[in-house]
Scaffold this motif. Structure first.
Motif, PDB file in Angstrom:
ATOM      1  N   ILE A  50       0.404  -1.471   0.150  1.00 47.78           N
ATOM      2  CA  ILE A  50       0.338  -0.023  -0.086  1.00 47.78           C
ATOM      3  C   ILE A  50       0.671   1.133   0.036  1.00 47.78           C
ATOM      4  O   ILE A  50       0.662   1.922  -0.511  1.00 47.78           O
ATOM      5  CB  ILE A  50      -1.021  -0.403   0.977  1.00 47.78           C
ATOM      6  CG1 ILE A  50      -1.584  -1.032   1.475  1.00 47.78           C
ATOM      7  CG2 ILE A  50      -1.514   1.344   1.694  1.00 47.78           C
ATOM      8  CD1 ILE A  50      -3.004  -0.729   0.395  1.00 47.78           C
ATOM      9  N   ALA A  51       1.818   1.157   1.053  1.00 49.45           N
ATOM     10  CA  ALA A  51       2.866   2.362   0.780  1.00 49.45           C
ATOM     11  C   ALA A  51       3.397   2.966  -0.079  1.00 49.45           C
ATOM     12  O   ALA A  51       4.383   3.967  -0.194  1.00 49.45           O
ATOM     13  CB  ALA A  51       3.862   2.388   2.150  1.00 49.45           C
ATOM     14  N   GLY A  52       3.798   1.634  -1.202  1.00 48.48           N
ATOM     15  CA  GLY A  52       5.209   1.433  -1.551  1.00 48.48           C
ATOM     16  C   GLY A  52       4.574   1.603  -3.477  1.00 48.48           C
ATOM     17  O   GLY A  52       5.395   1.700  -4.742  1.00 48.48           O
ATOM     18  N   HIS A  53       3.559   1.236  -3.371  1.00 50.05           N
ATOM     19  CA  HIS A  53       3.111   0.745  -5.362  1.00 50.05           C
ATOM     20  C   HIS A  53       2.843   1.862  -6.065  1.00 50.05           C
ATOM     21  O   HIS A  53       3.368   2.820  -7.083  1.00 50.05           O
ATOM     22  CB  HIS A  53       2.060  -0.017  -5.309  1.00 50.05           C
ATOM     23  CG  HIS A  53       1.565  -0.164  -6.448  1.00 50.05           C
ATOM     24  ND1 HIS A  53       0.224  -0.141  -6.501  1.00 50.05           N
ATOM     25  CD2 HIS A  53       2.025  -0.882  -8.161  1.00 50.05           C
ATOM     26  CE1 HIS A  53       0.016  -0.188  -7.942  1.00 50.05           C
ATOM     27  NE2 HIS A  53       1.762  -0.836  -8.941  1.00 50.05           N
ATOM     28  N   GLU A  54       1.495   2.792  -5.389  1.00 53.25           N
ATOM     29  CA  GLU A  54       0.504   4.045  -5.789  1.00 53.25           C
ATOM     30  C   GLU A  54       1.295   5.071  -5.802  1.00 53.25           C
ATOM     31  O   GLU A  54       1.707   6.380  -6.521  1.00 53.25           O
ATOM     32  CB  GLU A  54      -0.756   4.026  -4.903  1.00 53.25           C
ATOM     33  CG  GLU A  54      -1.870   3.310  -5.806  1.00 53.25           C
ATOM     34  CD  GLU A  54      -2.916   3.252  -5.602  1.00 53.25           C
ATOM     35  OE1 GLU A  54      -3.144   4.920  -6.010  1.00 53.25           O
ATOM     36  OE2 GLU A  54      -3.726   2.618  -6.358  1.00 53.25           O
ATOM     37  N   THR A  55       2.148   5.635  -4.450  1.00 54.53           N
ATOM     38  CA  THR A  55       3.288   6.609  -4.497  1.00 54.53           C
ATOM     39  C   THR A  55       4.296   6.353  -5.271  1.00 54.53           C
ATOM     40  O   THR A  55       4.343   7.356  -6.178  1.00 54.53           O
ATOM     41  CB  THR A  55       3.500   6.482  -2.769  1.00 54.53           C
ATOM     42  OG1 THR A  55       4.119   5.399  -2.302  1.00 54.53           O
ATOM     43  CG2 THR A  55       3.251   6.364  -2.247  1.00 54.53           C
ATOM     44  N   MET A  93       7.192  19.678  -6.353  1.00 58.42           N
ATOM     45  CA  MET A  93       5.928  19.740  -6.748  1.00 58.42           C
ATOM     46  C   MET A  93       4.720  18.687  -6.803  1.00 58.42           C
ATOM     47  O   MET A  93       3.817  19.543  -6.591  1.00 58.42           O
ATOM     48  CB  MET A  93       6.066  20.623  -8.103  1.00 58.42           C
ATOM     49  CG  MET A  93       7.145  21.336  -8.697  1.00 58.42           C
ATOM     50  SD  MET A  93       7.689  21.340  -9.905  1.00 58.42           S
ATOM     51  CE  MET A  93       6.439  22.690 -10.463  1.00 58.42           C
ATOM     52  N   PHE A  94       4.906  17.811  -7.032  1.00 54.00           N
ATOM     53  CA  PHE A  94       3.762  17.079  -6.806  1.00 54.00           C
ATOM     54  C   PHE A  94       3.872  16.081  -5.391  1.00 54.00           C
ATOM     55  O   PHE A  94       4.057  14.908  -6.353  1.00 54.00           O
ATOM     56  CB  PHE A  94       3.316  15.816  -8.389  1.00 54.00           C
ATOM     57  CG  PHE A  94       2.988  16.905  -9.009  1.00 54.00           C
ATOM     58  CD1 PHE A  94       2.102  17.918  -9.183  1.00 54.00           C
ATOM     59  CD2 PHE A  94       4.019  17.406  -9.579  1.00 54.00           C
ATOM     60  CE1 PHE A  94       1.661  19.367 -10.145  1.00 54.00           C
ATOM     61  CE2 PHE A  94       4.359  19.079 -10.711  1.00 54.00           C
ATOM     62  CZ  PHE A  94       2.688  19.347 -10.769  1.00 54.00           C
ATOM     63  N   PRO A  95       4.134  16.205  -4.120  1.00 50.68           N
ATOM     64  CA  PRO A  95       4.086  14.743  -3.382  1.00 50.68           C
ATOM     65  C   PRO A  95       3.427  13.597  -3.624  1.00 50.68           C
ATOM     66  O   PRO A  95       1.655  14.208  -3.291  1.00 50.68           O
ATOM     67  CB  PRO A  95       4.399  15.678  -2.154  1.00 50.68           C
ATOM     68  CG  PRO A  95       3.616  17.135  -2.772  1.00 50.68           C
ATOM     69  CD  PRO A  95       3.313  17.752  -3.401  1.00 50.68           C
ATOM     70  N   PRO A  96       2.637  12.840  -3.610  1.00 50.79           N
ATOM     71  CA  PRO A  96       1.881  11.951  -3.295  1.00 50.79           C
ATOM     72  C   PRO A  96       1.195  12.255  -1.682  1.00 50.79           C
ATOM     73  O   PRO A  96       0.503  11.196  -1.917  1.00 50.79           O
ATOM     74  CB  PRO A  96       2.218  10.754  -3.964  1.00 50.79           C
ATOM     75  CG  PRO A  96       4.256  10.104  -3.663  1.00 50.79           C
ATOM     76  CD  PRO A  96       3.880  12.051  -3.965  1.00 50.79           C
ATOM     77  N   VAL A  97       1.826  11.975  -1.029  1.00 50.27           N
ATOM     78  CA  VAL A  97       1.466  12.232   0.794  1.00 50.27           C
ATOM     79  C   VAL A  97       1.655  13.688   0.246  1.00 50.27           C
ATOM     80  O   VAL A  97       2.563  14.412   1.109  1.00 50.27           O
ATOM     81  CB  VAL A  97       2.054  11.113   1.481  1.00 50.27           C
ATOM     82  CG1 VAL A  97       1.125  11.411   2.618  1.00 50.27           C
ATOM     83  CG2 VAL A  97       2.734   9.571   1.214  1.00 50.27           C
ATOM     84  N   HIS A  98       0.277  14.397   0.580  1.00 52.03           N
ATOM     85  CA  HIS A  98       1.069  15.717   0.892  1.00 52.03           C
ATOM     86  C   HIS A  98       0.519  15.958   1.978  1.00 52.03           C
ATOM     87  O   HIS A  98       0.224  17.374   2.550  1.00 52.03           O
ATOM     88  CB  HIS A  98      -0.137  16.275  -0.743  1.00 52.03           C
ATOM     89  CG  HIS A  98      -1.458  15.909  -0.203  1.00 52.03           C
ATOM     90  ND1 HIS A  98      -2.288  16.511   0.856  1.00 52.03           N
ATOM     91  CD2 HIS A  98      -2.580  15.573  -0.722  1.00 52.03           C
ATOM     92  CE1 HIS A  98      -3.872  16.134   0.518  1.00 52.03           C
ATOM     93  NE2 HIS A  98      -3.873  15.491  -0.508  1.00 52.03           N
ATOM     94  N   SER A  99      -0.285  15.214   3.571  1.00 50.49           N
ATOM     95  CA  SER A  99      -0.650  15.842   4.344  1.00 50.49           C
ATOM     96  C   SER A  99      -0.531  14.909   5.320  1.00 50.49           C
ATOM     97  O   SER A  99      -0.485  13.529   4.845  1.00 50.49           O
ATOM     98  CB  SER A  99      -1.582  16.486   4.902  1.00 50.49           C
ATOM     99  OG  SER A  99      -2.754  15.769   4.438  1.00 50.49           O
ATOM    100  N   ILE A 100       0.360  15.163   6.615  1.00 53.16           N
ATOM    101  CA  ILE A 100       0.658  13.902   7.743  1.00 53.16           C
ATOM    102  C   ILE A 100      -0.253  14.460   8.705  1.00 53.16           C
ATOM    103  O   ILE A 100       0.266  15.694   9.350  1.00 53.16           O
ATOM    104  CB  ILE A 100       1.520  13.647   7.647  1.00 53.16           C
ATOM    105  CG1 ILE A 100       2.605  13.149   6.573  1.00 53.16           C
ATOM    106  CG2 ILE A 100       1.917  12.679   8.281  1.00 53.16           C
ATOM    107  CD1 ILE A 100       3.895  13.617   6.487  1.00 53.16           C
ATOM    108  N   PRO A 101      -1.027  13.172   8.932  1.00 60.11           N
ATOM    109  CA  PRO A 101      -1.718  14.479  10.428  1.00 60.11           C
ATOM    110  C   PRO A 101      -1.317  13.246  11.522  1.00 60.11           C
ATOM    111  O   PRO A 101      -0.249  12.487  11.984  1.00 60.11           O
ATOM    112  CB  PRO A 101      -3.215  12.914  10.412  1.00 60.11           C
ATOM    113  CG  PRO A 101      -2.656  11.683   9.439  1.00 60.11           C
ATOM    114  CD  PRO A 101      -1.591  12.258   8.781  1.00 60.11           C
ATOM    115  N   LYS A 102      -1.385  14.857  12.825  1.00 57.31           N
ATOM    116  CA  LYS A 102      -1.010  14.332  14.182  1.00 57.31           C
ATOM    117  C   LYS A 102      -0.962  14.897  15.008  1.00 57.31           C
ATOM    118  O   LYS A 102      -2.539  16.221  15.127  1.00 57.31           O
ATOM    119  CB  LYS A 102       0.805  15.312  14.107  1.00 57.31           C
ATOM    120  CG  LYS A 102       1.997  15.005  12.960  1.00 57.31           C
ATOM    121  CD  LYS A 102       2.472  13.704  13.447  1.00 57.31           C
ATOM    122  CE  LYS A 102       3.787  13.158  12.648  1.00 57.31           C
ATOM    123  NZ  LYS A 102       3.899  12.013  12.364  1.00 57.31           N
TER     124      LYS A 102
END
Ligand code: HEM
Length: 610
Positions: free
Chosen positions: A450-455, A514-523
């Protein structure tokens, strides 16, 4: 005169109660002034009285209609209160004569039927009326509560500038919502708007405040709280990502990712530490080398067996190329299963799909699995739902079999795919106990997919899009690879050459910037805390909307403002995996010997940086 009035009104008393139920529906009896300060009548009692009275009428012995009326009103309002009160009750029904009543109801049965119908209708009307009134009161109460909640939310973010919205969410459904001021920030707003919201509010930390809604609670697995701080300030981000205990991961938002078992991405605290300790060593230098070698073979297989001698290769969407490519790489370097572009394996006994088929569908349908509840999927209402259930079951079965086979094999091959390394590490028991249960092993292996394929696939897609839109950059890159003379005669490229191809890495970094696939990380925030923030200016990157891979050339670029892989102790474990794979793919495809025409990768509409 008075007598006439009495006589004329008496029959009305019967009509009111019997003949015109419609009048009750439209002009509800309880809304009449007469009833405002009087108790609601008991219809069963009224019925008895009316029948008794009508019997007299029916038998052509009407008796004294006024007395009958008074008896009726006495039932409603108590003995002796009838005087002067009866008449308003009958006024809305129109004026008719006693004879008209007799004409209409020839028998007592007809009268009783209508009477019963009236009671039913009136009770039903009153039920609706009462329910509607109750619903309205509850709604008003809710609105009032939301207003108070909203004021509290705004107060709790110290009135810091930002958005005040009805839906302050990051869930899968509202990703499709348009931007509606005051209601929702719009789907993928962080990705689409990039730094704009920070600029327009003048700060690199802005707030989003909203009352909590039922919708938010229902899908809260995905959502933030009703107040959020969006942080784009690198110093603040460093503080947040470094101090894991003060800013823990809100794991409840990741629950959906645990359907194969608990795992490193969806955990926190001691559990996360345990997973990280066992999984991190699998991302070794040997694994990187495997990623490189296998990626080169996969791209070569593409050239030889898919593209062949075609003069021009065109893809409508570059992910049609990069998604399968990234899947094959994770298949072999992650799960130890080599997959080829054209060759189709046979479905092994006991299975309904090949490993490739299961992996492919699982990767494609992850979103379906995340948003559609399991019980709905199991109903198998659509082909996509049936395929999703089958593929997830099949992949799970494959992983269970692979774990069993590896555990049972006496002499273990030296292998460096993530699967083998993880299992080997798990066998080194600690205090006589295996480190991870099978479900945790599967959970973690699955999360690598999940973490590595689409990203990786989408990043490569953007890489090709940016190169297609900037032919001068593509040319420079092409020359760079050629002058390094790293590609051997057979078209192969050694892992050792990776360091000789820094331009490929710069192109990758610039695309990710410019195009980060993970654009926000919740904390979340575990305790009262203070962070220092500054005004927003585009001061981290010069000319930030321009594609300039060379900005990564020297060592001066602001590392703390480059966060596609997160930072701190929870930074991405697969960063080197992705970098290795991407550099190999970029180098191989961009330098592919030209046929008559160069390979073309068509892209979608032009990116508008404004
Ligand atoms: C372009 C490619 C990639 C990007 C942009 C990326 C980005 C990220 C980000 C932002 C996180 C932090 C997520 C969070 O805390 O919620 C993360 C975590 C993680 N990534 Fe990646 N990733 C990429 C590729 C990969 C690959 C290829 C793998 C494995 C094969 C991988 C494995 C992981 C793991 C295991 C974590 C969890 C680390 C932890 O919580 O300790 N990633 N990644």
């Amino acid at each position: 005169m008075g007598e006439t009035l009495a006589v004329e009104l008496a029959p009305f008393s019967i009509r009111v109660l019997i003949v015109e139920p419609g009048a009750f529906r439209t002009e509800n009896i309880f809304s009449q002034p007469f009833y405002e300060d009087n108790p609601i009548p008991d219809y069963d009692e009224l019925r008895k009285v009316a029948i008794a009275h009508y019997k007299a009428v029916d038998g052509m012995q009407p008796g004294d209609p006024l007395k009958a009326m008074q008896a009726l009103v006495d039932v409603i309002h108590g003995e002796g209160r009838a005087k002067g009160k009866a008449w308003p009750l009958f006024l809305p029904l129109g004026v008719e004569t006693e004879t008209a009543i007799r004409d209409k109801f020839e028998t007592l049965d007809g009268l009783i039927d209508e009477w019963d119908e009236l009671i039913r209708d009136t009770r039903l009307d009153n039920l609706w009326y009462g329910t509607a009134l109750l619903a309205l009161s509850v709604l008003l109460l809710l609105v009032f509560q939301k207003i108070i909640e909203f004021r509290r939310a705004v107060h709790s973010v110290n009135n810091h500038p930002g958005y005040r919205l009805l839906l302050n969410t990051l869930g899968p459904i509202e990703n499709f919502f348009p931007r509606v001021p005051g209601i929702t920030p719009g789907g993928f707003h962080m990705w689409r708007r990039k730094h704009k919201d920070f600029e327009s509010h003048g700060w690199d930390v802005i707030t989003y405040a909203s009352p909590s809604t039922l919708y938010m609670r229902i899908v809260s697995a995905f959502l933030g709280s009703k107040t959020n701080f969006y942080v784009a300030d690198p110093d603040a981000i460093k503080e947040i990502t470094t101090h894991r205990a003060r800013f823990p991961k809100p794991v409840e938002q990741y629950k959906l990712l645990t359907f194969f078992g608990n795992n490193i991405v969806a955990s926190e605290g001691e559990e996360w530490k345990r997973y990280r300790k066992i999984t991190a060593p699998a991302f070794s230098e040997r694994n990187n080398r495997l990623v490189w070698d296998e990626t080169i073979l996969i791209v070569q297989d593409l050239f030889n067996n898919v593209w062949g001698d075609q003069e021009e290769i065109a893809y409508n969407h570059a992910v049609d190329l990069t998604l399968p490519m990234a899947l094959f790489v994770i298949g072999v370097a992650g799960f130890g299963r080599r997959i080829f572009w054209k060759e189709d394996e046979l479905v092994p006994p006991g299975h309904k799909l090949t490993f490739k088929g299961a992996l492919h569908t699982v990767a494609k349908e992850v979103f379906t699995k995340l948003v559609v509840p399991d019980w709905v999927l199991k109903l198998g209402l659509t082909e996509s739902h049936r395929q999703t259930t089958l593929a997830f079951d099949e992949l799970h079965m494959y992983l269970v079999e692979m774990i069993r086979a590896r555990k049972e094999s006496e002499k273990k091959e030296e292998r460096y795919d993530l699967f083998s390394s993880l299992l080997d590490a798990n066998e080194e028991e600690e205090d006589g106990q295996v480190k991870l249960q099978d479900s945790e092993l599967i959970g973690n292996l699955f999360i690598f997919l999940i973490a590595g394929h689409e990203t990786t696939a989408h990043t490569l897609c953007y890489v090709f899009a940016m190169l297609a839109m900037h032919p001068e950059e593509q040319e420079t890159l092409y020359e760079h690879i050629k002058t390094k003379s790293v590609i051997q005669d057979g078209g192969l490229l050694d892992y050792e050459c990776m360091n000789a191809l820094p331009y490929c890495g710069w192109v990758l970094n610039e695309t990710l910037r410019m195009f980060p696939p993970v654009h926000s990380i919740p904390k979340s925030v575990a305790e009262d805390t203070t962070i220092t923030i500054s005004n927003a200016e585009a001061r981290y990157w010069e000319d930030p909307h321009t594609f300039k891979p060379k900005r990564f050339m020297d060592d001066k670029w602001p590392r703390d403002a480059f966060l596609p892989f997160n930072a701190g102790p929870r930074a991405c474990l697969g960063r080197r995996f992705t970098e290795t794979e991407s550099v190999a793919v970029i180098a191989m495809i961009v330098s592919r010997p030209a046929k008559k025409t160069r390979t073309q990768i068509k892209t979608g509409p032009k990116y508008d940086a404004s």
